[in-house]
Scaffold this motif. Structure first.
Motif, PDB file in Angstrom:
ATOM      1  N   ASP A 216       4.443  -6.802  -7.832  1.00 43.14           N
ATOM      2  CA  ASP A 216       3.777  -5.681  -8.513  1.00 43.14           C
ATOM      3  C   ASP A 216       2.737  -5.036  -7.600  1.00 43.14           C
ATOM      4  O   ASP A 216       2.588  -3.816  -7.566  1.00 43.14           O
ATOM      5  N   MET A 217       2.017  -5.905  -6.868  1.00 41.91           N
ATOM      6  CA  MET A 217       0.944  -5.404  -6.013  1.00 41.91           C
ATOM      7  C   MET A 217       1.500  -4.508  -4.908  1.00 41.91           C
ATOM      8  O   MET A 217       0.918  -3.477  -4.583  1.00 41.91           O
ATOM      9  N   GLU A 218       2.622  -4.908  -4.340  1.00 47.94           N
ATOM     10  CA  GLU A 218       3.219  -4.076  -3.285  1.00 47.94           C
ATOM     11  C   GLU A 218       3.599  -2.713  -3.862  1.00 47.94           C
ATOM     12  O   GLU A 218       3.344  -1.672  -3.260  1.00 47.94           O
ATOM     13  N   ARG A 219       4.157  -2.738  -5.065  1.00 47.46           N
ATOM     14  CA  ARG A 219       4.565  -1.479  -5.703  1.00 47.46           C
ATOM     15  C   ARG A 219       3.347  -0.598  -5.991  1.00 47.46           C
ATOM     16  O   ARG A 219       3.332   0.583  -5.708  1.00 47.46           O
ATOM     17  N   ALA A 220       2.278  -1.240  -6.540  1.00 48.40           N
ATOM     18  CA  ALA A 220       1.135  -0.451  -7.006  1.00 48.40           C
ATOM     19  C   ALA A 220       0.222  -0.001  -5.874  1.00 48.40           C
ATOM     20  O   ALA A 220      -0.286   1.118  -5.882  1.00 48.40           O
ATOM     21  N   SER A 221      -0.030  -0.889  -4.886  1.00 54.03           N
ATOM     22  CA  SER A 221      -1.034  -0.574  -3.856  1.00 54.03           C
ATOM     23  C   SER A 221      -0.426  -0.269  -2.501  1.00 54.03           C
ATOM     24  O   SER A 221      -1.145   0.072  -1.568  1.00 54.03           O
ATOM     25  N   GLY A 222       0.871  -0.445  -2.358  1.00 47.53           N
ATOM     26  CA  GLY A 222       1.482  -0.209  -1.052  1.00 47.53           C
ATOM     27  C   GLY A 222       1.297  -1.401  -0.147  1.00 47.53           C
ATOM     28  O   GLY A 222       2.240  -1.950   0.385  1.00 47.53           O
ATOM     29  N   SER A 223       0.041  -1.861  -0.018  1.00 46.04           N
ATOM     30  CA  SER A 223      -0.270  -2.990   0.860  1.00 46.04           C
ATOM     31  C   SER A 223      -0.886  -4.126   0.035  1.00 46.04           C
ATOM     32  O   SER A 223      -1.695  -3.890  -0.869  1.00 46.04           O
ATOM     33  N   LEU A 224      -0.525  -5.360   0.352  1.00 43.63           N
ATOM     34  CA  LEU A 224      -1.110  -6.510  -0.359  1.00 43.63           C
ATOM     35  C   LEU A 224      -2.577  -6.689   0.001  1.00 43.63           C
ATOM     36  O   LEU A 224      -3.391  -7.039  -0.853  1.00 43.63           O
ATOM     37  N   LEU A 225      -2.908  -6.480   1.266  1.00 40.55           N
ATOM     38  CA  LEU A 225      -4.320  -6.641   1.668  1.00 40.55           C
ATOM     39  C   LEU A 225      -5.180  -5.655   0.882  1.00 40.55           C
ATOM     40  O   LEU A 225      -6.251  -6.000   0.389  1.00 40.55           O
ATOM     41  N   ARG A 226      -4.690  -4.421   0.737  1.00 45.22           N
ATOM     42  CA  ARG A 226      -5.444  -3.430  -0.056  1.00 45.22           C
ATOM     43  C   ARG A 226      -5.498  -3.858  -1.518  1.00 45.22           C
ATOM     44  O   ARG A 226      -6.535  -3.779  -2.161  1.00 45.22           O
ATOM     45  N   GLY A 227      -4.374  -4.379  -2.020  1.00 46.29           N
ATOM     46  CA  GLY A 227      -4.304  -4.815  -3.415  1.00 46.29           C
ATOM     47  C   GLY A 227      -5.295  -5.927  -3.696  1.00 46.29           C
ATOM     48  O   GLY A 227      -6.019  -5.900  -4.691  1.00 46.29           O
ATOM     49  N   PHE A 228      -5.362  -6.919  -2.780  1.00 47.48           N
ATOM     50  CA  PHE A 228      -6.297  -8.034  -2.974  1.00 47.48           C
ATOM     51  C   PHE A 228      -7.743  -7.543  -2.923  1.00 47.48           C
ATOM     52  O   PHE A 228      -8.586  -7.995  -3.692  1.00 47.48           O
ATOM     53  N   ALA A 229      -8.004  -6.622  -1.990  1.00 48.15           N
ATOM     54  CA  ALA A 229      -9.373  -6.104  -1.854  1.00 48.15           C
ATOM     55  C   ALA A 229      -9.786  -5.406  -3.157  1.00 48.15           C
ATOM     56  O   ALA A 229     -10.884  -5.602  -3.667  1.00 48.15           O
ATOM     57  N   LYS A 230      -8.878  -4.645  -3.736  1.00 47.63           N
ATOM     58  CA  LYS A 230      -9.168  -3.942  -5.005  1.00 47.63           C
ATOM     59  C   LYS A 230      -9.450  -4.946  -6.108  1.00 47.63           C
ATOM     60  O   LYS A 230     -10.377  -4.813  -6.885  1.00 47.63           O
ATOM     61  N   ARG A 231      -8.611  -6.013  -6.165  1.00 48.52           N
ATOM     62  CA  ARG A 231      -8.730  -7.019  -7.222  1.00 48.52           C
ATOM     63  C   ARG A 231     -10.064  -7.749  -7.123  1.00 48.52           C
ATOM     64  O   ARG A 231     -10.737  -8.005  -8.108  1.00 48.52           O
TER      65      ARG A 231
END
Ligand SMILES: Cc1cc2nc3c(=O)[nH]c(=O)nc-3n(C[C@H](O)[C@H](O)[C@H](O)COP(=O)(O)OP(=O)(O)OC[C@H]3O[C@@H](n4cnc5c(N)ncnc54)[C@H](O)[C@@H]3O)c2cc1C
Length: 437
Positions: free
Chosen positions: A183-198
């Motif tokens: 889901d994170m790849e779909r929503a944020s493009g990048s996992l590192l960006r997704g984790f930072a947002k979370r």
């Protein structure tokens, strides 16, 4: 004579079946929960051995487990939750240089010795890689290798899936075992960006335990359900009786229900659903489980080098040993060991080394003592080595697993049969404890 008709009969009083039954009861439905063994809890087992309190399977759950915490607090006598000290959250990696603290953030990973320079560059290049359409279903290994490179997949992902799921990352489906990452790849493009947002959005995730051990939860749910729980009552057959389902047990009269939830392993479900759908039974019978050996090791004062504070360790790529990893329960709660003693839980077996499950008790003890001594850096003289074997410990959520389970469920829904259990919910206790119908 007309028998009582239950809204719901649940088969299997592991944490999944108990959660389903309790939520149905709270929603005002009449429920009966049938368990084959003489006790509730399934693989969750807390036992007193030689002055220690040992966990035979699950021991902790994350602070983000809101459904589990809600379940516990909804009980008339809720089990007491304990927050271990902050240092209990640190994880160690057993490497050829001994135990090294596993970094918890990407910048800390950058400074750590776990990845070669090229691996670190490749890790951070993930920020530049957009989501990509891949041939589905993708394995967890394929995904991590695609996004972060081979070094991260081999040196970090592999020890993690072997130590936590008992399974190689090639054998796990990304969307099946780690749906959040997909889901994170779909929503944020990048996992590192997704984790930072979370991280920015929520509090820090920590581990929690129950003061009286993990089994306190299933016991408290069973107590709340009272005589709706019948132990030592294996279900031998489920069949149709008009609009209803007839649940036959090996003891006493059959039970009638509008719906039946099967909260057992997939193999047992395959047997029970066979009369309704051979296709669903075949699908369920393909679900593999890895065997595990769980060894409680008690360490008296001076019986081992000082344990580092933390959750435990995972065996990394360079470490010469056979165990998958170990956890340090006396670090989370000193009450599990006599004063001055430490308790370590060691895990062996799994999908990459199923033969470990067939070793004799003496061989298991030798492997565990040898590997602990190597990992901790000094001789280990335990005053307890207590072995528990799980031939079917953890389901392998292989690529495409969720879709196969959904197709089996679709074949059974019109009969009033519902599939549940850790191969449907996800293997963590927190996922099982969220189960409801
Ligand atoms: C070694 C190990 C370590 C783990 N560590 C952790 C951890 O630290 N944290 C975490 O979150 N999770 C952990 N887990 C995972 C977690 O404990 C399990 O996924 C979860 O407890 C499974 O619960 P369940 O109810 O789905 O299945 P089970 O516990 O297997 O329960 C199924 C029940 O169905 C009963 N049954 C079967 N057939 C019948 C029948 N015909 N009639 C009636 N009853 C029947 C069985 O007797 C059993 O009681 C671990 C698991 C293992 C094995």
């Amino acid at each position: 004579m007309s028998a009582l008709v239950h809204d719901l009969v649940v088969v299997g009083a592991g944490i999944t079946g108990l959660s389903v039954a309790w939520r149905a009861r709270r929603a005002g439905r009449s429920v009966l929960l049938l368990e084959a063994s003489p006790r509730v809890g399934g693989v969750i087992r807390t036992e007193r051995v030689g002055g220690y309190r040992v966990e035979r399977a699950a021991a902790t759950f994350p602070s983000s487990a809101t459904a589990l915490l809600e379940l516990a607090s909804s009980l008339p006598t809720p089990p007491t939750v304990r927050t271990p000290p902050p240092e209990a959250n640190g994880q160690w990696l057993w490497t050829n240089r001994g135990l090294l603290a596993l970094p918890r953030t990407p910048p800390a990973l950058l400074r750590s010795p776990f990845l070669p320079f090229r691996g670190k560059v490749r890790l951070f290049a993930e920020l530049l890689r957009g989501p990509r359409r891949v041939r589905t279903p993708e394995s967890a290994y394929g995904f991590v290798r695609r996004r972060f490179g081979r070094d991260v997949a081999e040196r970090l992902l592999r020890p993690m899936t072997l130590g936590i799921y008992g399974t190689r990352p090639e054998d796990l489906g990304l969307a099946d075992a780690f749906p959040m990452l997909a889901d994170m790849e779909r929503a944020s493009g990048s996992l590192l960006r997704g984790f930072a947002k979370r991280k920015g959005g929520g509090g820090k995730r920590t581990i929690l335990v129950f003061e009286d051990g993990m089994e306190a939860l299933p016991r408290a749910v069973a107590a709340a359900l009272g005589d709706a729980v019948r132990v030592s009552t294996p279900v031998v057959r489920v069949s149709k009786e008009g609009e209803l389902l007839r649940v036959a047990t090996s003891s006493g009269d059959p039970h009638l229900a509008r719906r039946v939830v099967l909260a057992t392993t997939a193999g047992e479900q395959a047997r029970l659903v066979e009369p309704f759908s051979t296709a669903a039974a075949e699908t369920l019978s393909t679900v593999a489980y890895v065997p595990m050996v769980v060894v409680a090791v008690g360490l008296p004062p001076g019986g081992a080098p000082p344990l580092p504070k933390g959750f435990g360790f995972l065996r990394g790529a360079g470490a010469k040993g056979r165990v998958l990893g170990a956890s340090f329960p006396s670090c989370w709660n000193p009450a599990v060991a006599p004063a001055g003693h430490e308790l370590v839980t060691v895990f062996a077996g799994g999908g990459a080394d199923p033969a470990a499950a067939d070793l004799s008790d003496d061989e298991v003890a030798r492997v565990v003592e040898r590997d602990l001594a190597t990992a901790l850096g000094g001789p280990v003289r335990p005053d307890l080595v207590s072995i528990c074997r799980w031939p079917r410990a953890i389901p392998v959520l292989s690529p495409g697993h969720r879709a196969r389970m959904a197709s089996a469920q679709a074949l059974l829904s019109r009969h009033g049969l519902v599939l549940s259990g850790s191969h449907l919910t996800g293997v963590g206790v927190h996922a099982c404890a969220a189960a409801a119908v």
